[in-house]
Enzyme design. Structure first.
Site, PDB file in Angstrom:
ATOM      1  N   GLU A  84       5.985  -6.705   1.673  1.00  0.00           N
ATOM      2  CA  GLU A  84       6.073  -6.804   3.125  1.00  0.00           C
ATOM      3  C   GLU A  84       4.855  -6.036   3.614  1.00  0.00           C
ATOM      4  O   GLU A  84       4.645  -4.878   3.228  1.00  0.00           O
ATOM      5  CB  GLU A  84       7.369  -6.163   3.627  1.00  0.00           C
ATOM      6  CG  GLU A  84       8.611  -6.985   3.333  1.00  0.00           C
ATOM      7  CD  GLU A  84       8.634  -8.310   4.074  1.00  0.00           C
ATOM      8  OE1 GLU A  84       8.039  -8.412   5.166  1.00  0.00           O
ATOM      9  OE2 GLU A  84       9.252  -9.259   3.550  1.00  0.00           O
ATOM     10  N   THR A 125      -3.132  -0.011  -0.602  1.00  0.00           N
ATOM     11  CA  THR A 125      -3.840   0.037   0.678  1.00  0.00           C
ATOM     12  C   THR A 125      -4.365   1.439   0.982  1.00  0.00           C
ATOM     13  O   THR A 125      -3.773   2.438   0.541  1.00  0.00           O
ATOM     14  CB  THR A 125      -2.861  -0.393   1.806  1.00  0.00           C
ATOM     15  OG1 THR A 125      -3.399  -0.025   3.069  1.00  0.00           O
ATOM     16  CG2 THR A 125      -1.497   0.289   1.675  1.00  0.00           C
ATOM     17  N   ASP A 126      -5.425   1.495   1.780  1.00  0.00           N
ATOM     18  CA  ASP A 126      -5.948   2.802   2.211  1.00  0.00           C
ATOM     19  C   ASP A 126      -4.967   3.498   3.155  1.00  0.00           C
ATOM     20  O   ASP A 126      -5.110   4.694   3.427  1.00  0.00           O
ATOM     21  CB  ASP A 126      -7.325   2.645   2.883  1.00  0.00           C
ATOM     22  CG  ASP A 126      -7.316   1.766   4.123  1.00  0.00           C
ATOM     23  OD1 ASP A 126      -6.259   1.183   4.440  1.00  0.00           O
ATOM     24  OD2 ASP A 126      -8.378   1.639   4.763  1.00  0.00           O
ATOM     25  N   GLU A 127      -3.958   2.746   3.643  1.00  0.00           N
ATOM     26  CA  GLU A 127      -3.018   3.353   4.595  1.00  0.00           C
ATOM     27  C   GLU A 127      -2.182   4.452   3.950  1.00  0.00           C
ATOM     28  O   GLU A 127      -1.580   5.265   4.647  1.00  0.00           O
ATOM     29  CB  GLU A 127      -2.135   2.276   5.234  1.00  0.00           C
ATOM     30  CG  GLU A 127      -2.976   1.252   5.971  1.00  0.00           C
ATOM     31  CD  GLU A 127      -2.201   0.309   6.899  1.00  0.00           C
ATOM     32  OE1 GLU A 127      -1.123   0.685   7.371  1.00  0.00           O
ATOM     33  OE2 GLU A 127      -2.710  -0.802   7.124  1.00  0.00           O
ATOM     34  N   TYR A 153       5.805   1.142   6.389  1.00  0.00           N
ATOM     35  CA  TYR A 153       4.985   0.312   5.483  1.00  0.00           C
ATOM     36  C   TYR A 153       4.169   1.180   4.541  1.00  0.00           C
ATOM     37  O   TYR A 153       4.248   1.056   3.314  1.00  0.00           O
ATOM     38  CB  TYR A 153       4.055  -0.610   6.299  1.00  0.00           C
ATOM     39  CG  TYR A 153       2.918  -1.200   5.468  1.00  0.00           C
ATOM     40  CD1 TYR A 153       3.184  -2.112   4.449  1.00  0.00           C
ATOM     41  CD2 TYR A 153       1.587  -0.827   5.697  1.00  0.00           C
ATOM     42  CE1 TYR A 153       2.155  -2.639   3.672  1.00  0.00           C
ATOM     43  CE2 TYR A 153       0.556  -1.347   4.933  1.00  0.00           C
ATOM     44  CZ  TYR A 153       0.841  -2.249   3.918  1.00  0.00           C
ATOM     45  OH  TYR A 153      -0.173  -2.762   3.146  1.00  0.00           O
ATOM     46  N   ALA A 155       4.460   4.284   3.827  1.00  0.00           N
ATOM     47  CA  ALA A 155       5.303   5.143   2.979  1.00  0.00           C
ATOM     48  C   ALA A 155       5.828   4.342   1.783  1.00  0.00           C
ATOM     49  O   ALA A 155       5.869   4.853   0.655  1.00  0.00           O
ATOM     50  CB  ALA A 155       6.461   5.709   3.793  1.00  0.00           C
ATOM     51  N   LYS A 157       4.393   1.709   0.414  1.00  0.00           N
ATOM     52  CA  LYS A 157       3.270   1.431  -0.499  1.00  0.00           C
ATOM     53  C   LYS A 157       2.927   2.686  -1.313  1.00  0.00           C
ATOM     54  O   LYS A 157       2.616   2.600  -2.505  1.00  0.00           O
ATOM     55  CB  LYS A 157       2.035   0.956   0.280  1.00  0.00           C
ATOM     56  CG  LYS A 157       2.160  -0.401   0.938  1.00  0.00           C
ATOM     57  CD  LYS A 157       2.332  -1.554  -0.043  1.00  0.00           C
ATOM     58  CE  LYS A 157       1.084  -1.843  -0.840  1.00  0.00           C
ATOM     59  NZ  LYS A 157       1.286  -3.050  -1.718  1.00  0.00           N
ATOM     60  N   ASN A 182      -8.709  -2.724   5.527  1.00  0.00           N
ATOM     61  CA  ASN A 182      -8.233  -3.960   6.168  1.00  0.00           C
ATOM     62  C   ASN A 182      -9.054  -5.172   5.761  1.00  0.00           C
ATOM     63  O   ASN A 182     -10.283  -5.152   5.861  1.00  0.00           O
ATOM     64  CB  ASN A 182      -8.339  -3.827   7.694  1.00  0.00           C
ATOM     65  CG  ASN A 182      -7.269  -2.933   8.266  1.00  0.00           C
ATOM     66  OD1 ASN A 182      -7.204  -1.752   7.939  1.00  0.00           O
ATOM     67  ND2 ASN A 182      -6.425  -3.474   9.114  1.00  0.00           N
ATOM     68  N   PRO A 277       3.966   2.910  17.852  1.00  0.00           N
ATOM     69  CA  PRO A 277       4.413   4.273  17.513  1.00  0.00           C
ATOM     70  C   PRO A 277       3.749   4.745  16.218  1.00  0.00           C
ATOM     71  O   PRO A 277       3.673   3.982  15.245  1.00  0.00           O
ATOM     72  CB  PRO A 277       5.930   4.126  17.303  1.00  0.00           C
ATOM     73  CG  PRO A 277       6.296   2.804  17.882  1.00  0.00           C
ATOM     74  CD  PRO A 277       5.069   1.945  17.879  1.00  0.00           C
TER      75      PRO A 277
END
Ligand code: NAD
Ligand code: TYD
Length: 339
Positions: A84, A125-127, A153, A155, A157, A182, A277
Site C-alpha cells: 500500500e 522509500t526515503d520516507e 505508510y 512507519a 515501510k 519520489n 496531517p
C-alpha cells in the site's frame, strides 16, 4: 534465471517488468499481484502473451498462496514492490498498511527462507528517514540517517525494512534493500501528485495543493529507479542498504506550475487546500554509495522527464480515464471534500 516480482501490476513494478524484459530477455518473470485498486492488468497487456512472463493474482500476506507459488516456481530472485503506497490512504486506514507492508513482507521472507533464493530485494522509500528542514539545503539522507517516520505508510515501510535486515542477520538470508525518492513517469496512479495534477488540469479542474505548496520532493524518473534496482539485484552486496535519488528537488508548487506550463493551462487552476496531517517537509537523497559501489547514476533530469511524462498521459488517455471512471471517483470525493 527466474525472477518473482511482487506488485508488478502497479506503477514502479510494471515499469521494472518492462525494463527487465528489455535488458534481460533470457530471464523468466513471474508477477504476483493482488490487483488492489492500484493494480491494473491493462498496464501489463504488452507482456501478457509473452512466454517468458506469467501473471499470478494473489496476496503477499496469504501464506498458503505464497508458499504454493514458491513450491511451484522456485524463483531465484524476489523483488518486492507489493505495498500500500499512498500516504493519504494510510492516514485513513493504517491497518491495511501494516497487513500488506509488514505482514506481507514477513511472509515473503519466510518463503525465501523455506525454499531458498539467491537474493531477496526489498523496494523501500526515503520516507523511512522522516523529513529534513526546509532551511537546511545542505542536509541529505544517507544510508546512516536514523529511521524517523511520520506517517502510517512510512512507519509500515520502516518496520518491513527492519524485518528484512533482521532476516539477514539472524537467518543469513541473502537480502538487499533500496530506499528511493519520489518516482514519476508512465503508469503512475492518478491519486499521486504528478498524474493527479496532469489529469485534473486536462479537465480544467481545480488543482489541490496542500498547505502553501512549499514542501520539497526529490523526483526520480521511474526508469532510472528500475535501472538501479536491476544493478543492486545483480551486483549488490548482501545485507546492504542503497539510497536511490538524482538530486532533482522541487517544491510541490514548482512541480504543479511546470505541469500547467507544459499543458498550456492557467495557474488560476491552483487551489490551496488544508495541509496533510504530519506532512513531511523535505526529502533529499544522497546517492553517493550506489554511484560509488555500483556505478549507478540517473540518466533523465526533471525537465526532460516531466515533458515525457506529460506527453505519455496525453497519448494514453484511455489508461487513466478507465481508472478515473471507476471507484476512484468516490476516493476523490472522500479525500478532498471540505478541505
Ligand atoms: P503502487 O501503489 O502503484 O503499486 C502497488 C502494487 O502492489 C499494486 O499493483 C497492488 O495491486 C499491489 N499490491 C498491493 N497490496 C498487495 C498485496 N497484499 N499482495 C500483492 N500485491 C499487492 O505502488 P508503487 O508506487 O509502484 O510503489 C511500489 C513500491 O515502491 C512500494 O513498495 C513503495 O513503497 C515503493 N516506493 C514507491 C515510491 C514512489 O514514488 N511511488 C518511491 C519509493 C519507493
Ligand atoms: P504524493 O504524490 O502523495 O507522494 P508523497 O507524499 O509520498 O511524497 O505527494 C507528493 C507531494 O505533493 C506531497 O508533499 C504532498 C503533495 N500533494 C499535494 O499538494 N496535493 C495532492 O493532491 C497530493 C496527492 C499531494
Amino acid at each position: 534465471m527466474k525472477l518473482l516480482v511482487t506488485g508488478g501490476a502497479g506503477f514502479i513494478g510494471s515499469n521494472f517488468i518492462f525494463y527487465e524484459r528489455k535488458q534481460h530477455p533470457e530471464d523468466r518473470i513471474i508477477c504476483l499481484d493482488a490487483l488492489t485498486y492500484a493494480g491494473n492488468l491493462e498496464t501489463l497487456a504488452p507482456v501478457m502473451g509473452d512466454p517468458m512472463f506469467r501473471f499470478v493474482k494473489g496476496d503477499i500476506a496469504d501464506r498458503a498462496a505464497v508458499y504454493a507459488l514458491f513450491e511451484e516456481e522456485h524463483p531465484d530472485y524476489v523483488v518486492n514492490f507489493a505495498a500500500e503506497s499512498h500516504v493519504d490512504r494510510s492516514i485513513e486506514t493504517p491497518e491495511l498498511f501494516l497487513q500488506t507492508n509488514v505482514m506481507g513482507t514477513q511472509i515473503l521472507l519466510d518463503a525465501c527462507r523455506k525454499y531458498g533464493v539467491k537474493r531477496y530485494h526489498q523496494v523501500s522509500t526515503d520516507e523511512v528517514y522522516g523529513d529534513l528542514p526546509l532551511d537546511r539545503p545542505d542536509l541529505f539522507f544517507t544510508e546512516e540517517t536514523p529511521i524517523h517516520t511520520s506517517s502510517p505508510y512510512s512507519a509500515s515501510k520502516a518496520a518491513a525494512d527492519l524485518l528484512v535486515l533482521a532476516y539477514h542477520r539472524t537467518f543469513g538470508l541473502p537480502v538487499t534493500l533500496s530506499r528511493c525518492s519520489n518516482n514519476y513517469g508512465q503508469y503512475h496512479f492518478p491519486e499521486k501528485l504528478i498524474p493527479l495534477m496532469i489529469s485534473r488540469a486536462l479537465a480544467d479542474e481545480s488543482l489541490p495543493v496542500y498547505g502553501k505548496g512549499e514542501n520539497v520532493r526529490d523526483w526520480l524518473y521511474v526508469e532510472d529507479h528500475c535501472a538501479a534496482i536491476d544493478l543492486i539485484l545483480r551486483n549488490g552486496t548482501d545485507g546492504e542498504v542503497y539510497n536511490i535519488g538524482g538530486h532533482n528537488e522541487r517544491t510541490n508548487l514548482a512541480v504543479v506550475k511546470t505541469i500547467l506550463h507544459e499543458l498550456g493551462k492557467p495557474e488560476s487552476l491552483i487551489t490551496y487546500v488544508k495541509d496533510r496531517p504530519g506532512h513531511d517537509r523535505r526529502y533529499a537523497i544522497d546517492p553517493t554509495k550506489i554511484h560509488r559501489e555500483l556505478g549507478w547514476e540517473p540518466t533523465t533530469g526533471f525537465d526532460e522527464g516531466i515533458k515525457r511524462t506529460v506527453a505519455w498521459y496525453l497519448n494514453n488517455r484511455p489508461w487513466w480515464e478507465h481508472i478515473l471512471a471507476g471507484e476512484y471517483q468516490d476516493y476523490y470525493e472522500r479525500m478532498y471534500a471540505g478541505r
